[in-house]
Design a protein around this motif. Sequence first.
Motif, PDB file in Angstrom:
ATOM      1  N   GLU A  30       0.911  -1.245   0.191  1.00 35.71           N
ATOM      2  CA  GLU A  30       0.105  -0.042  -0.053  1.00 35.71           C
ATOM      3  C   GLU A  30       0.988   1.243  -0.025  1.00 35.71           C
ATOM      4  N   ALA A  31       1.935   1.126   0.778  1.00 40.28           N
ATOM      5  CA  ALA A  31       2.796   2.311   0.917  1.00 40.28           C
ATOM      6  C   ALA A  31       3.477   2.616  -0.327  1.00 40.28           C
ATOM      7  N   ALA A  32       3.794   1.450  -0.985  1.00 42.23           N
ATOM      8  CA  ALA A  32       4.822   1.683  -2.281  1.00 42.23           C
ATOM      9  C   ALA A  32       3.783   2.138  -3.630  1.00 42.23           C
ATOM     10  N   VAL A  33       2.464   1.525  -3.203  1.00 47.30           N
ATOM     11  CA  VAL A  33       1.692   2.454  -4.411  1.00 47.30           C
ATOM     12  C   VAL A  33       1.397   3.505  -4.456  1.00 47.30           C
ATOM     13  N   ARG A  34       1.198   3.934  -3.168  1.00 45.25           N
ATOM     14  CA  ARG A  34       0.875   5.569  -2.693  1.00 45.25           C
ATOM     15  C   ARG A  34       2.143   6.305  -3.264  1.00 45.25           C
ATOM     16  N   ALA A  35       3.127   6.032  -2.894  1.00 40.45           N
ATOM     17  CA  ALA A  35       4.207   6.612  -2.985  1.00 40.45           C
ATOM     18  C   ALA A  35       4.773   6.572  -4.463  1.00 40.45           C
ATOM     19  N   ALA A  36       4.401   5.885  -5.310  1.00 40.34           N
ATOM     20  CA  ALA A  36       4.966   5.531  -6.902  1.00 40.34           C
ATOM     21  C   ALA A  36       4.527   6.588  -7.882  1.00 40.34           C
ATOM     22  N   ALA A  37       3.325   7.387  -7.517  1.00 42.76           N
ATOM     23  CA  ALA A  37       2.989   8.239  -8.334  1.00 42.76           C
ATOM     24  C   ALA A  37       2.557   7.362  -9.705  1.00 42.76           C
ATOM     25  N   LEU A  38       1.851   6.218  -9.618  1.00 42.63           N
ATOM     26  CA  LEU A  38       1.871   5.494 -10.878  1.00 42.63           C
ATOM     27  C   LEU A  38       0.766   6.138 -11.934  1.00 42.63           C
ATOM     28  N   GLY A  40      -2.001   6.924 -14.273  1.00 46.96           N
ATOM     29  CA  GLY A  40      -3.244   6.674 -14.622  1.00 46.96           C
ATOM     30  C   GLY A  40      -4.101   6.107 -13.115  1.00 46.96           C
ATOM     31  N   LEU A  41      -3.164   6.150 -12.048  1.00 51.38           N
ATOM     32  CA  LEU A  41      -3.746   5.768 -10.680  1.00 51.38           C
ATOM     33  C   LEU A  41      -4.989   6.949 -10.399  1.00 51.38           C
ATOM     34  N   ALA A  42      -5.923   6.211  -9.756  1.00 47.44           N
ATOM     35  CA  ALA A  42      -7.262   6.982  -9.375  1.00 47.44           C
ATOM     36  C   ALA A  42      -7.519   6.651  -8.007  1.00 47.44           C
ATOM     37  N   GLU A  43      -7.207   5.274  -7.509  1.00 44.35           N
ATOM     38  CA  GLU A  43      -7.537   5.135  -5.978  1.00 44.35           C
ATOM     39  C   GLU A  43      -6.952   4.032  -5.402  1.00 44.35           C
ATOM     40  N   VAL A  44      -6.575   3.977  -4.240  1.00 48.82           N
ATOM     41  CA  VAL A  44      -5.898   2.805  -3.670  1.00 48.82           C
ATOM     42  C   VAL A  44      -6.698   2.405  -2.532  1.00 48.82           C
ATOM     43  N   VAL A  45      -7.114   1.369  -2.182  1.00 52.93           N
ATOM     44  CA  VAL A  45      -8.022   0.776  -1.260  1.00 52.93           C
ATOM     45  C   VAL A  45      -7.296  -0.544  -0.608  1.00 52.93           C
ATOM     46  N   PRO A  46      -6.986  -0.423   0.651  1.00 56.83           N
ATOM     47  CA  PRO A  46      -6.436  -1.381   1.302  1.00 56.83           C
ATOM     48  C   PRO A  46      -7.608  -2.300   1.964  1.00 56.83           C
ATOM     49  N   GLY A  47      -7.158  -3.814   1.974  1.00 55.69           N
ATOM     50  CA  GLY A  47      -7.975  -4.755   2.804  1.00 55.69           C
ATOM     51  C   GLY A  47      -6.909  -5.339   3.741  1.00 55.69           C
ATOM     52  N   ALA A  48      -7.316  -6.215   4.378  1.00 56.05           N
ATOM     53  CA  ALA A  48      -6.733  -7.287   5.319  1.00 56.05           C
ATOM     54  C   ALA A  48      -5.226  -7.665   4.749  1.00 56.05           C
ATOM     55  N   VAL A  49      -5.383  -8.511   3.611  1.00 54.07           N
ATOM     56  CA  VAL A  49      -4.293  -8.859   2.875  1.00 54.07           C
ATOM     57  C   VAL A  49      -4.210  -8.753   1.197  1.00 54.07           C
ATOM     58  N   THR A  50      -4.960  -7.439   0.919  1.00 52.33           N
ATOM     59  CA  THR A  50      -5.123  -7.023  -0.258  1.00 52.33           C
ATOM     60  C   THR A  50      -4.992  -5.480  -0.432  1.00 52.33           C
ATOM     61  N   VAL A  51      -4.380  -5.042  -1.739  1.00 48.03           N
ATOM     62  CA  VAL A  51      -4.431  -3.801  -1.897  1.00 48.03           C
ATOM     63  C   VAL A  51      -5.163  -3.721  -3.526  1.00 48.03           C
TER      64      VAL A  51
END
Length: 215
Positions: A30-38, A40-51
Amino acid sequence: MTGDVVALRRCGEDAVLVELADGRARRRWEAAVRAAALPGLAEVVPGAVTVLVRADRPAALSALVDAVRRLRPTDAPEPPAADVLTVPVRYDGPDLADVARVLRGDVADVVRRHTGQEWEVEFCGFAPGFGYLVPVDGARARVWTSDPVPRRPTPRTRVPAGAVALAGPWSAVYPGASAGGWQLVGTTDLAVWDPDRDPPALLVPGRRVRFEAVR
């Protein structure tokens, strides 16, 4: 990608679900996806063991998935320290004695364990403002993971807003009245969800929480 990834699964036409080995891997990803400025990224939604990684349009998903595959989350920055939210609790829940039996203690012991550590919102789900909290202290967390508190065999048709509950390794505060199958150990008057407030949710991922016993 790294060995933490169990699978990548397409979700609809504009998202991909990264399934991970455990909660620690989920936090890194989750931290990597948020920090990477990917792109076309619109949203990041964390779960227990998923992103869940959602693109801003279907046409952008393929490039976004390729970018996710190239990530190396071990390089992700540490998240900043979170403020601690104090939640005052009257430990008057109808399931308190049952939880004490599961933990092989008494009611006072459950209260002491629940209030004696900080918790952190791991992710949100089920209902708006419903945060899944895990103990921050690994040693004390074993209290909840070695003897996980089971959900009720028959869910209640109505749980009041402000009910403080336990299930498995998680604790939670019900943000509004709803059905629910968690074990109810107390009640708080703190409104953890208020759609007229900015922000409406007090329990957001990464938020630290300490429960405080009150009368």
